[in-house]
Write an enzyme that holds these catalytic residues in place. Structure first.
Site, PDB file in Angstrom:
ATOM      1  CE  LYS A 260      -3.484   4.734  -1.467  1.00 33.92           C
ATOM      2  NZ  LYS A 260      -4.557   5.194  -2.342  1.00 33.92           N
TER       3      LYS A 260
ATOM      4  CE1 TYR B 186      -4.003   2.116   0.781  1.00 32.32           C
ATOM      5  CE2 TYR B 186      -2.643   3.102   2.493  1.00 32.32           C
ATOM      6  CZ  TYR B 186      -3.790   3.115   1.721  1.00 32.32           C
ATOM      7  OH  TYR B 186      -4.712   4.123   1.881  1.00 32.32           O
TER       8      TYR B 186
HETATM    9  N1  LIG Z   1     -10.265   6.770   4.649  1.00 32.39           N
HETATM   10  C1  LIG Z   1      -9.016   6.957   4.970  1.00 32.39           C
HETATM   11  O1  LIG Z   1      -8.645   7.042   6.145  1.00 32.39           O
HETATM   12  C2  LIG Z   1      -7.988   7.085   3.895  1.00 32.39           C
HETATM   13  C3  LIG Z   1      -6.730   7.552   4.242  1.00 32.39           C
HETATM   14  C4  LIG Z   1      -5.761   7.674   3.279  1.00 32.39           C
HETATM   15  C5  LIG Z   1      -6.050   7.352   1.965  1.00 32.39           C
HETATM   16  N2  LIG Z   1      -7.291   6.887   1.630  1.00 32.39           N
HETATM   17  C6  LIG Z   1      -7.531   6.558   0.230  1.00 32.39           C
HETATM   18  O2  LIG Z   1      -8.697   7.210  -0.231  1.00 32.39           O
HETATM   19  C7  LIG Z   1      -9.287   6.457  -1.292  1.00 32.39           C
HETATM   20  C8  LIG Z   1     -10.782   6.310  -1.015  1.00 32.39           C
HETATM   21  O3  LIG Z   1     -10.968   5.654   0.183  1.00 32.39           O
HETATM   22  P1  LIG Z   1     -12.283   5.758   1.086  1.00 32.39           P
HETATM   23  O4  LIG Z   1     -11.797   5.878   2.470  1.00 32.39           O
HETATM   24  O5  LIG Z   1     -13.264   6.738   0.522  1.00 32.39           O
HETATM   25  O6  LIG Z   1     -12.787   4.264   0.916  1.00 32.39           O
HETATM   26  P2  LIG Z   1     -14.159   3.591   0.511  1.00 32.39           P
HETATM   27  O7  LIG Z   1     -13.993   2.136   0.780  1.00 32.39           O
HETATM   28  O8  LIG Z   1     -15.305   4.340   1.101  1.00 32.39           O
HETATM   29  O9  LIG Z   1     -14.185   3.845  -1.078  1.00 32.39           O
HETATM   30  C9  LIG Z   1     -13.306   3.227  -1.957  1.00 32.39           C
HETATM   31  C10 LIG Z   1     -14.102   2.738  -3.144  1.00 32.39           C
HETATM   32  O10 LIG Z   1     -13.192   2.234  -4.115  1.00 32.39           O
HETATM   33  C11 LIG Z   1     -13.824   1.136  -4.740  1.00 32.39           C
HETATM   34  N3  LIG Z   1     -12.852   0.280  -5.400  1.00 32.39           N
HETATM   35  C12 LIG Z   1     -11.960  -0.559  -4.832  1.00 32.39           C
HETATM   36  N4  LIG Z   1     -11.277  -1.209  -5.777  1.00 32.39           N
HETATM   37  C13 LIG Z   1     -11.748  -0.773  -6.983  1.00 32.39           C
HETATM   38  C14 LIG Z   1     -11.452  -1.093  -8.347  1.00 32.39           C
HETATM   39  N5  LIG Z   1     -10.537  -2.030  -8.680  1.00 32.39           N
HETATM   40  N6  LIG Z   1     -12.116  -0.445  -9.323  1.00 32.39           N
HETATM   41  C15 LIG Z   1     -13.059   0.473  -9.024  1.00 32.39           C
HETATM   42  N7  LIG Z   1     -13.398   0.797  -7.753  1.00 32.39           N
HETATM   43  C16 LIG Z   1     -12.752   0.178  -6.746  1.00 32.39           C
HETATM   44  C17 LIG Z   1     -14.544   0.417  -3.605  1.00 32.39           C
HETATM   45  O11 LIG Z   1     -15.534  -0.468  -4.069  1.00 32.39           O
HETATM   46  C18 LIG Z   1     -15.072   1.598  -2.809  1.00 32.39           C
HETATM   47  O12 LIG Z   1     -16.393   1.928  -3.212  1.00 32.39           O
HETATM   48  C19 LIG Z   1      -8.496   5.138  -1.366  1.00 32.39           C
HETATM   49  O13 LIG Z   1      -7.517   5.242  -2.391  1.00 32.39           O
HETATM   50  C20 LIG Z   1      -7.772   5.094  -0.016  1.00 32.39           C
HETATM   51  O14 LIG Z   1      -6.563   4.380  -0.084  1.00 32.39           O
HETATM   52  C21 LIG Z   1      -8.269   6.763   2.566  1.00 32.39           C
END
Ligand SMILES: NC(=O)c1ccc[n+]([C@@H]2O[C@H](COP(=O)([O-])OP(=O)(O)OC[C@H]3O[C@@H](n4cnc5c(N)ncnc54)[C@H](O)[C@@H]3O)[C@@H](O)[C@H]2O)c1
Length: 280
Positions: free
Chosen positions: A176, A172
């Site tokens: 990133k 991961y």
């Molecule tokens: N929430 C946090 O604390 C956090 C922190 C740092 C980074 N992020 C990043 O933010 C982004 C969004 O995360 P979130 O927290 O909104 O999560 P979330 O789980 O609410 O949303 C992520 C979405 O991505 C979709 N997804 C996963 N694999 C996929 C694929 N192969 N093709 C299409 N869609 C796909 C999932 O089905 C989901 O609906 C991610 O990249 C995550 O790594 C989140």
């Protein structure tokens, strides 16, 4: 006579993506794409019932063919003026291979392909993570490979082979870090179209993905992280949308190829405060 609207494409129908699309999307047509069509439908319903013009769409970003189908469908509705990538898998949700295919390769393809079609003067953001900031610096050569290797060859890089990736967290973090490097390289190409692309690296933001982490095997680590950060709390998606609004709007006209850390100071605390790993 109806005027054709611009199209905004959101990939990743999660809470972060929806917060950004709601902030930026009024007056445009918004494609909400996700590999789980039920997620795309859920977000589309909420947004439609709030007055947005939304089309749910199924896409798997680990497949270039699937990404090209999304671009074609969106392009038929109008010019794509905004790109938001908030799709991803966290370390507790998937295997090393899945994380590299989705978070690393998938993002690389999205940046490359949307960079070819984005409207003149268009803007984009992709969500990276503060997690990548906790990993030590890579060599200049590795950084360059992550930034510049064509997307179709990137998973063949030595640094990404099984023996060199310790666990899903490491996968991961590499993904990133790669996102940030590719945004720098892509900003040059997007600039040729007068378009801008940036990334945002959030800390812990309460969403289903973060809740999976907080309730997963590394839960104590995450709770400790926000407790010992200067903000002392996790963030919310609307706070990330504040940064996205700056980057995606005219106010950010001089910002491209950048990564914005929004983590309540967790990274600062990790290097110079109470979150420092034990030093021997
Ligand atoms: N929430 C946090 O604390 C956090 C922190 C740092 C980074 N992020 C990043 O933010 C982004 C969004 O995360 P979130 O927290 O909104 O999560 P979330 O789980 O609410 O949303 C992520 C979405 O991505 C979709 N997804 C996963 N694999 C996929 C694929 N192969 N093709 C299409 N869609 C796909 C999932 O089905 C989901 O609906 C991610 O990249 C995550 O790594 C989140």
């Amino acid at each position: 006579m109806s005027i054709q609207k611009d199209v905004i494409v959101l990939i990743g129908a999660g809470q972060l993506g929806m917060a950004i699309a709601r902030r930026m999307g009024y007056g445009n047509k918004i494609f909400v794409a996700d590999w789980k069509i039920e997620n795309a439908n859920t977000i589309s319903k909420i947004m439609r019932e709030s007055g947005f013009d939304v089309v749910p769409f199924e896409v798997d970003i680990s497949s270039k063919a699937s990404i090209l189908r999304l671009i074609e469908a969106a392009g038929q509705e109008g010019e794509i003026s905004m790109f938001i990538n908030a799709a991803g898998l966290s370390p507790s949700q998937a295997s090393i291979e899945q994380i590299l295919h989705v978070d690393l390769y998938g993002t690389a393809v999205l940046l490359e392909e949307f960079g070819k079609v984005i409207k003149k003067g268009g803007t984009g953001v992709t969500i990276s993570s503060q997690s990548g900031n906790r990993m030590p610096a890579l060599s200049a050569e590795t950084d360059r490979q992550l930034a510049m290797t064509p997307a179709e060859e990137i998973l063949e890089l030595d640094v990404l082979q099984t023996g060199n990736i310790k666990d899903t967290l490491h996968a991961y973090q590499m993904a990133k870090r790669c996102n940030v490097k590719r945004v720098m390289a892509e900003a040059v190409k997007w600039g040729e179209r007068g378009a801008r692309i940036n990334s945002i690296s959030p800390g812990i933001i309460i969403t289903p993905l973060a809740l999976d982490e907080i309730n997963g095997p590394r839960g104590d680590f995450y709770k400790n992280m926000f407790a010992k950060s200067p903000a002392g709390r996790p963030g919310i998606a609307d706070e990330v949308a504040n940064v996205a609004e700056l980057l995606l709007s005219e106010k950010g006209a001089f910002i491209t190829g950048s990564d914005f850390l929004i983590d309540g100071g967790a990274t600062a605390s990790y290097f110079y405060g109470p979150l420092q790993p034990e030093t021997k």
